[in-house]
Design a protein around this motif. Structure first.
Motif, PDB file in Angstrom:
ATOM      1  N   GLU A   6     -14.512  33.190  14.565  1.00  0.00           N
ATOM      2  CA  GLU A   6     -14.827  34.787  14.520  1.00  0.00           C
ATOM      3  C   GLU A   6     -13.091  35.522  13.891  1.00  0.00           C
ATOM      4  O   GLU A   6     -12.110  34.293  13.688  1.00  0.00           O
ATOM      5  CB  GLU A   6     -14.569  35.111  16.162  1.00  0.00           C
ATOM      6  N   TRP A  36     -23.594  38.349  19.418  1.00  0.00           N
ATOM      7  CA  TRP A  36     -22.398  38.270  19.276  1.00  0.00           C
ATOM      8  C   TRP A  36     -22.114  39.079  20.935  1.00  0.00           C
ATOM      9  O   TRP A  36     -22.882  39.883  21.357  1.00  0.00           O
ATOM     10  CB  TRP A  36     -21.507  39.488  18.169  1.00  0.00           C
ATOM     11  N   CYS A  95     -18.778  34.592  18.593  1.00  0.00           N
ATOM     12  CA  CYS A  95     -20.149  34.036  18.415  1.00  0.00           C
ATOM     13  C   CYS A  95     -20.294  32.520  19.090  1.00  0.00           C
ATOM     14  O   CYS A  95     -19.767  32.342  19.278  1.00  0.00           O
ATOM     15  CB  CYS A  95     -20.111  34.247  16.989  1.00  0.00           C
TER      16      CYS A  95
END
Length: 114
Positions: A6, A36, A95
């Motif tokens: 990320e 997310w 995520c």
């Protein structure tokens, strides 16, 4: 082992915007719903947005109308566009694949403060 990286976090003033990116590897990206998540200090990790393989997006009530999730299957990336940020959006964002949780990445820190 599946890997998520990320990026894109930072410090922003209330009302500002940030775009987060998630790069996935060692996974058939196009076959999975992507999500997310965020975890604020002292709170449990929560799912804020998800997008199916066909592009159908679902949002938590707290971010609806402000955040937009998207995906690029060719690049194996998922993006979270965050607008009208509020102090309560401060958290580490991750995520993952909601239907089958994989190993967590390091996340990216988002801080919303004046």
């Amino acid at each position: 082992q599946v890997q998520f990286v990320e990026s894109g976090g930072g410090l922003v003033q209330p009302g500002g915007s940030l775009t987060l990116s998630c790069a996935a590897s060692r996974i058939i990206f196009s076959s999975y719903t992507m999500g997310w998540y965020r975890q604020a200090p002292g709170k449990q990790r929560e799912l804020v947005a998800s997008i199916t393989t066909g592009g159908y997006a679902v949002y938590a009530d707290s971010v609806k109308g402000r955040f937009t999730i998207s995906r690029d299957n060719a690049k194996e990336t998922a993006t979270l566009q965050m607008n009208i940020l509020k102090p309560e959006d401060t958290a580490v964002y991750y995520c993952n694949t909601p239907k089958i949780i994989q190993s967590w990445g390091q996340g990216t820190q988002v801080a919303v403060s004046s």
